[in-house]
Design a protein around this motif. Structure first.
Motif, short mmCIF file in Angstrom:
data_model
loop_
_atom_site.label_atom_id
_atom_site.label_comp_id
_atom_site.label_asym_id
_atom_site.label_seq_id
_atom_site.Cartn_x
_atom_site.Cartn_y
_atom_site.Cartn_z
N SER A 53 0.28 9.29 -2.60
CA SER A 53 -0.57 8.34 -1.88
C SER A 53 -0.09 6.90 -1.96
O SER A 53 -0.14 6.17 -0.97
N LEU A 54 0.35 6.46 -3.13
CA LEU A 54 0.72 5.06 -3.29
C LEU A 54 1.87 4.69 -2.36
O LEU A 54 1.79 3.69 -1.63
N ASP A 55 2.92 5.48 -2.33
CA ASP A 55 4.05 5.19 -1.44
C ASP A 55 3.62 5.26 0.02
O ASP A 55 3.98 4.40 0.84
N ARG A 56 2.85 6.28 0.37
CA ARG A 56 2.43 6.50 1.75
C ARG A 56 1.59 5.31 2.26
O ARG A 56 1.77 4.83 3.36
N LEU A 57 0.67 4.85 1.43
CA LEU A 57 -0.25 3.80 1.86
C LEU A 57 0.37 2.41 1.76
O LEU A 57 0.06 1.53 2.55
N THR A 58 1.25 2.21 0.79
CA THR A 58 1.94 0.93 0.70
C THR A 58 2.76 0.68 1.96
O THR A 58 2.88 -0.46 2.43
N ALA A 59 3.31 1.75 2.53
CA ALA A 59 4.07 1.62 3.78
C ALA A 59 3.19 1.20 4.95
O ALA A 59 3.69 0.74 5.98
N LEU A 60 1.87 1.33 4.79
CA LEU A 60 0.91 0.96 5.85
C LEU A 60 0.23 -0.38 5.57
O LEU A 60 -0.82 -0.68 6.12
N ARG A 61 0.82 -1.19 4.70
CA ARG A 61 0.18 -2.44 4.25
C ARG A 61 -0.33 -3.29 5.41
O ARG A 61 -1.47 -3.73 5.43
N ALA A 101 -1.31 -3.00 -4.82
CA ALA A 101 -0.28 -2.96 -3.78
C ALA A 101 -0.79 -3.45 -2.43
O ALA A 101 0.01 -3.89 -1.59
N LEU A 102 -2.12 -3.41 -2.23
CA LEU A 102 -2.73 -3.77 -0.95
C LEU A 102 -3.80 -4.84 -1.18
O LEU A 102 -5.00 -4.60 -1.00
N PRO A 103 -3.40 -6.05 -1.55
CA PRO A 103 -4.38 -7.07 -1.93
C PRO A 103 -5.31 -7.51 -0.80
O PRO A 103 -6.38 -8.05 -1.06
N GLU A 104 -4.91 -7.30 0.44
CA GLU A 104 -5.74 -7.70 1.58
C GLU A 104 -6.58 -6.55 2.13
O GLU A 104 -7.17 -6.65 3.20
#
Length: 195
Positions: A53-61, A101-104
């Protein structure tokens, strides 16, 4: 609300069906359309396998900027039988890693302390279950509590644990699952806080 669900397995599929039935505009995109679907949603639900999940969602920042990300996954290392044997982020949690990883993006952890079928049918249990909320943005947690109510969760069954760091506790609860399944079979269950 406009909701995008990432993950099309038992968890994602069950949530998509239940939330559509509750009147929400739900999209469960394939991988080629994920970014566009996430960008246009008010709420994105992460129902992907927690280990990736972390890699997958970080790519969608960029696509997730300004949205509420509801994380229902548990990041574990599986044992030889395919059941969770250890936590992937000991001393932390997937939800905390996602928020960092997704501060916003406003990350809210919930629905991860039960068998998947209970997520959308909590009243099937013989006693009242508890569902937990963890997150740093109280308004986002209030919106997610409304989504939980649409799934059949009574308000008195919803417990707000506080900030995103409290997801460590609920994610650790996944380690109950293998022994419960081995002793009782693959029957619906959830954690319940008795007072």
């Amino acid at each position: 609300m406009k909701i995008t669900i990432l993950g099309r397995g038992r968890v994602g599929g069950g949530l998509a069906t239940a939330l559509t039935r509750a009147g929400h505009d739900v999209t469960a995109p394939d991988r080629s359309a994920v970014a566009d679907a996430a960008r246009s949603a008010q709420i994105v639900i992460n129902a992907t396998p927690g280990a990736g999940s972390l890699d997958r969602l970080t790519a969608l920042r960029d696509a997730l900027r300004g949205t509420i990300l509801v994380d229902v996954s548990n990041a574990t290392v599986d044992g030889p039988d395919g059941l969770p044997a250890a936590l992937l982020y000991p001393g932390s949690s997937l939800a905390e890693q996602l928020q960092q990883a997704l501060p916003e993006t406003r990350v809210v952890k919930t629905l991860n302390t039960m068998l998947y079928s209970v997520m959308t049918a909590p009243t099937v249990l013989t006693q009242a279950p508890t569902v937990f909320l963890s997150g740093d943005a109280p308004p986002a947690k209030q919106i997610v509590a409304g989504i939980l109510a649409d799934l059949g969760w009574h308000r008195e069954w919803i417990t707000d644990l506080g900030g995103i760091e409290t997801a460590r506790a609920t994610e650790a609860a996944i380690l109950f699952v293998p022994p419960v399944i081995r002793s009782s079979g693959f029957a619906p269950f959830a954690i319940s806080i008795a007072r």
